[in-house]
Design a protein around this motif. Structure first.
Motif, PDB file in Angstrom:
ATOM      1  N   VAL A 288      30.149   7.232  -5.179  1.00 36.47           N
ATOM      2  CA  VAL A 288      31.576   6.929  -5.098  1.00 36.47           C
ATOM      3  C   VAL A 288      32.288   7.703  -6.205  1.00 36.47           C
ATOM      4  CG1 VAL A 288      33.277   5.072  -5.324  1.00 36.47           C
ATOM      5  CG2 VAL A 288      31.105   4.637  -4.160  1.00 36.47           C
ATOM      6  N   PRO A 289      33.438   8.325  -5.894  1.00 38.74           N
ATOM      7  CA  PRO A 289      34.169   9.033  -6.954  1.00 38.74           C
ATOM      8  C   PRO A 289      34.515   8.081  -8.104  1.00 38.74           C
ATOM      9  CG  PRO A 289      35.122   9.491  -4.805  1.00 38.74           C
ATOM     10  CD  PRO A 289      34.110   8.421  -4.604  1.00 38.74           C
ATOM     11  N   GLU A 290      34.355   8.584  -9.301  1.00 39.06           N
ATOM     12  CA  GLU A 290      34.673   7.814 -10.506  1.00 39.06           C
ATOM     13  C   GLU A 290      36.084   8.173 -10.969  1.00 39.06           C
ATOM     14  OE1 GLU A 290      31.520   9.080 -13.089  1.00 39.06           O
ATOM     15  OE2 GLU A 290      29.987   8.017 -11.926  1.00 39.06           O
ATOM     16  N   GLN A 291      36.598   7.419 -11.922  1.00 41.25           N
ATOM     17  CA  GLN A 291      37.944   7.675 -12.439  1.00 41.25           C
ATOM     18  C   GLN A 291      38.075   9.110 -12.954  1.00 41.25           C
ATOM     19  OE1 GLN A 291      40.646   5.566 -12.123  1.00 41.25           O
ATOM     20  NE2 GLN A 291      41.753   7.402 -12.753  1.00 41.25           N
ATOM     21  N   GLU A 292      37.021   9.622 -13.561  1.00 41.50           N
ATOM     22  CA  GLU A 292      37.047  10.995 -14.072  1.00 41.50           C
ATOM     23  C   GLU A 292      37.231  12.004 -12.936  1.00 41.50           C
ATOM     24  OE1 GLU A 292      34.708   8.736 -14.924  1.00 41.50           O
ATOM     25  OE2 GLU A 292      34.763   8.575 -17.097  1.00 41.50           O
ATOM     26  N   ASP A 293      36.646  11.715 -11.769  1.00 48.49           N
ATOM     27  CA  ASP A 293      36.832  12.585 -10.601  1.00 48.49           C
ATOM     28  C   ASP A 293      38.285  12.556 -10.144  1.00 48.49           C
ATOM     29  OD1 ASP A 293      34.016  13.289 -10.216  1.00 48.49           O
ATOM     30  OD2 ASP A 293      33.751  11.209  -9.590  1.00 48.49           O
ATOM     31  N   ILE A 294      38.856  11.363 -10.111  1.00 48.27           N
ATOM     32  CA  ILE A 294      40.256  11.202  -9.702  1.00 48.27           C
ATOM     33  C   ILE A 294      41.165  11.931 -10.680  1.00 48.27           C
ATOM     34  CG2 ILE A 294      42.113   9.500  -9.400  1.00 48.27           C
ATOM     35  CD1 ILE A 294      39.833   7.528  -8.498  1.00 48.27           C
TER      36      ILE A 294
ATOM     37  N   SER B  46      44.781  16.331 -11.971  1.00 45.10           N
ATOM     38  CA  SER B  46      45.115  17.402 -12.903  1.00 45.10           C
ATOM     39  C   SER B  46      45.061  18.756 -12.190  1.00 45.10           C
ATOM     40  CB  SER B  46      44.131  17.370 -14.079  1.00 45.10           C
ATOM     41  OG  SER B  46      44.364  18.429 -14.950  1.00 45.10           O
ATOM     42  N   GLY B  47      44.057  18.927 -11.325  1.00 43.77           N
ATOM     43  CA  GLY B  47      43.937  20.157 -10.537  1.00 43.77           C
ATOM     44  C   GLY B  47      45.109  20.344  -9.597  1.00 43.77           C
ATOM     45  N   LEU B  48      45.563  19.260  -8.990  1.00 41.73           N
ATOM     46  CA  LEU B  48      46.719  19.338  -8.092  1.00 41.73           C
ATOM     47  C   LEU B  48      47.964  19.750  -8.868  1.00 41.73           C
ATOM     48  CD1 LEU B  48      47.494  18.895  -5.101  1.00 41.73           C
ATOM     49  CD2 LEU B  48      48.274  16.619  -5.786  1.00 41.73           C
ATOM     50  N   GLU B  49      48.124  19.220 -10.066  1.00 42.30           N
ATOM     51  CA  GLU B  49      49.254  19.629 -10.914  1.00 42.30           C
ATOM     52  C   GLU B  49      49.157  21.112 -11.249  1.00 42.30           C
ATOM     53  OE1 GLU B  49      49.624  17.168 -14.432  1.00 42.30           O
ATOM     54  OE2 GLU B  49      49.583  15.322 -13.216  1.00 42.30           O
ATOM     55  N   ARG B  50      47.953  21.560 -11.571  1.00 41.77           N
ATOM     56  CA  ARG B  50      47.736  22.974 -11.891  1.00 41.77           C
ATOM     57  C   ARG B  50      48.094  23.861 -10.693  1.00 41.77           C
ATOM     58  NH1 ARG B  50      47.717  27.485 -14.501  1.00 41.77           N
ATOM     59  NH2 ARG B  50      45.871  28.783 -14.319  1.00 41.77           N
TER      60      ARG B  50
ATOM     61  N   ILE C 288      40.308  20.934  -0.755  1.00 47.68           N
ATOM     62  CA  ILE C 288      41.412  19.994  -0.980  1.00 47.68           C
ATOM     63  C   ILE C 288      41.396  18.879   0.065  1.00 47.68           C
ATOM     64  CG2 ILE C 288      43.166  21.282   0.323  1.00 47.68           C
ATOM     65  CD1 ILE C 288      45.109  20.438  -2.057  1.00 47.68           C
ATOM     66  N   ASN C 289      40.934  19.198   1.274  1.00 49.73           N
ATOM     67  CA  ASN C 289      40.858  18.158   2.311  1.00 49.73           C
ATOM     68  C   ASN C 289      39.840  17.076   1.957  1.00 49.73           C
ATOM     69  OD1 ASN C 289      42.801  19.444   3.894  1.00 49.73           O
ATOM     70  ND2 ASN C 289      41.256  20.744   4.839  1.00 49.73           N
ATOM     71  N   ILE C 290      38.759  17.457   1.296  1.00 54.23           N
ATOM     72  CA  ILE C 290      37.767  16.476   0.842  1.00 54.23           C
ATOM     73  C   ILE C 290      38.371  15.588  -0.243  1.00 54.23           C
ATOM     74  CG2 ILE C 290      35.585  16.222  -0.428  1.00 54.23           C
ATOM     75  CD1 ILE C 290      35.141  16.855   2.490  1.00 54.23           C
ATOM     76  N   ALA C 291      39.131  16.192  -1.144  1.00 52.58           N
ATOM     77  CA  ALA C 291      39.805  15.399  -2.186  1.00 52.58           C
ATOM     78  C   ALA C 291      40.740  14.380  -1.540  1.00 52.58           C
ATOM     79  CB  ALA C 291      40.566  16.317  -3.138  1.00 52.58           C
ATOM     80  N   LEU C 292      41.418  14.785  -0.476  1.00 48.07           N
ATOM     81  CA  LEU C 292      42.298  13.851   0.244  1.00 48.07           C
ATOM     82  C   LEU C 292      41.484  12.765   0.952  1.00 48.07           C
ATOM     83  CD1 LEU C 292      44.848  16.410   1.664  1.00 48.07           C
ATOM     84  CD2 LEU C 292      45.391  14.506   0.120  1.00 48.07           C
ATOM     85  N   TYR C 293      40.409  13.151   1.585  1.00 53.09           N
ATOM     86  CA  TYR C 293      39.558  12.206   2.309  1.00 53.09           C
ATOM     87  C   TYR C 293      39.038  11.098   1.380  1.00 53.09           C
ATOM     88  CZ  TYR C 293      35.613  10.431   5.033  1.00 53.09           C
ATOM     89  OH  TYR C 293      34.721   9.622   5.688  1.00 53.09           O
ATOM     90  N   PHE C 294      38.689  11.480   0.154  1.00 52.40           N
ATOM     91  CA  PHE C 294      38.192  10.507  -0.816  1.00 52.40           C
ATOM     92  C   PHE C 294      39.318   9.852  -1.616  1.00 52.40           C
ATOM     93  CE2 PHE C 294      34.154  12.650   0.001  1.00 52.40           C
ATOM     94  CZ  PHE C 294      33.308  11.558   0.100  1.00 52.40           C
ATOM     95  N   LYS C 295      40.557  10.119  -1.195  1.00 55.59           N
ATOM     96  CA  LYS C 295      41.744   9.490  -1.787  1.00 55.59           C
ATOM     97  C   LYS C 295      41.872   9.745  -3.289  1.00 55.59           C
ATOM     98  CE  LYS C 295      41.933   5.890   1.787  1.00 55.59           C
ATOM     99  NZ  LYS C 295      42.171   6.855   2.787  1.00 55.59           N
ATOM    100  N   LEU C 296      41.536  10.966  -3.693  1.00 54.08           N
ATOM    101  CA  LEU C 296      41.702  11.338  -5.091  1.00 54.08           C
ATOM    102  C   LEU C 296      43.179  11.539  -5.418  1.00 54.08           C
ATOM    103  CD1 LEU C 296      38.677  13.750  -5.554  1.00 54.08           C
ATOM    104  CD2 LEU C 296      38.766  11.273  -5.805  1.00 54.08           C
TER     105      LEU C 296
END
Length: 173
Positions: A73-79, A84-88, A106-114
């Protein structure tokens, strides 16, 4: 090498080749004198392509994730890393310094609700008309598919990993 009109591409699906297709487009663009930026979400492992900056002019690649978390499961550090990457990437898009911008996984980041799809849509609104943007990763959300100009779905028919072949340097990583 100004492009009159830049489009939004999506490479999605369960088949191999999404990042590879994006990297192929990046190579083509650099060889045509264009400036390319790649932001890799959810990737922290040193894939072979991160060395491309050493060989290609006008090519920048940044890993914006800690590691792949397919098996956890993604951890807070992943989120935090993804946000931060999205801001960049929003900053990169806003500046307009690159002709081609690839937002890998980026679609995977969305899928995991980061982060939320609304954040990505807002980011894409900042795109100058001449910038080409490529979004990769499985599970592309319908909201992105609707606004994209080109959507390609990679479909797995057969893959040697089902026979136990692990990722190979220079081919899968």
């Amino acid at each position: 090498m100004f492009m009159e009109k830049g489009y939004v591409h999506i490479y999605t699906g369960n088949g191999k080749g999404k990042t590879t297709a994006a990297l192929g487009l990046a190579l083509r663009a650099v060889c045509a004198g264009k400036k390319v930026y790649i932001g890799q979400f959810v990737k922290g492992m040193k894939y072979s392509e991160v060395k491309a900056e050493e060989y290609l002019p006008n090519f920048k690649i940044e890993q914006l994730g800690r590691s792949c978390f397919i098996d956890r499961v993604p951890e807070q550090e992943d989120i935090d890393a993804a946000r931060s990457g999205l801001e960049r990437c929003t900053e990169i898009i806003s500046k307009g310094e690159y002709d081609v911008i690839i937002l890998d996984e980026i679609n995977i980041a969305l899928y995991f609700k980061l982060f939320e799809v609304e954040n990505v849509l807002k980011m894409l609104e900042k795109k100058a008309p001449n910038i080409e943007i490529i979004l990769t990763g499985r599970y592309a959300p319908k909201e992105l598919i609707e606004i994209a100009d080109l959507v390609t779905e990679m479909k797995e028919i057969k893959h040697y990993y089902t026979k136990g072949v692990m990722a190979r340097t220079g081919i899968e990583n």
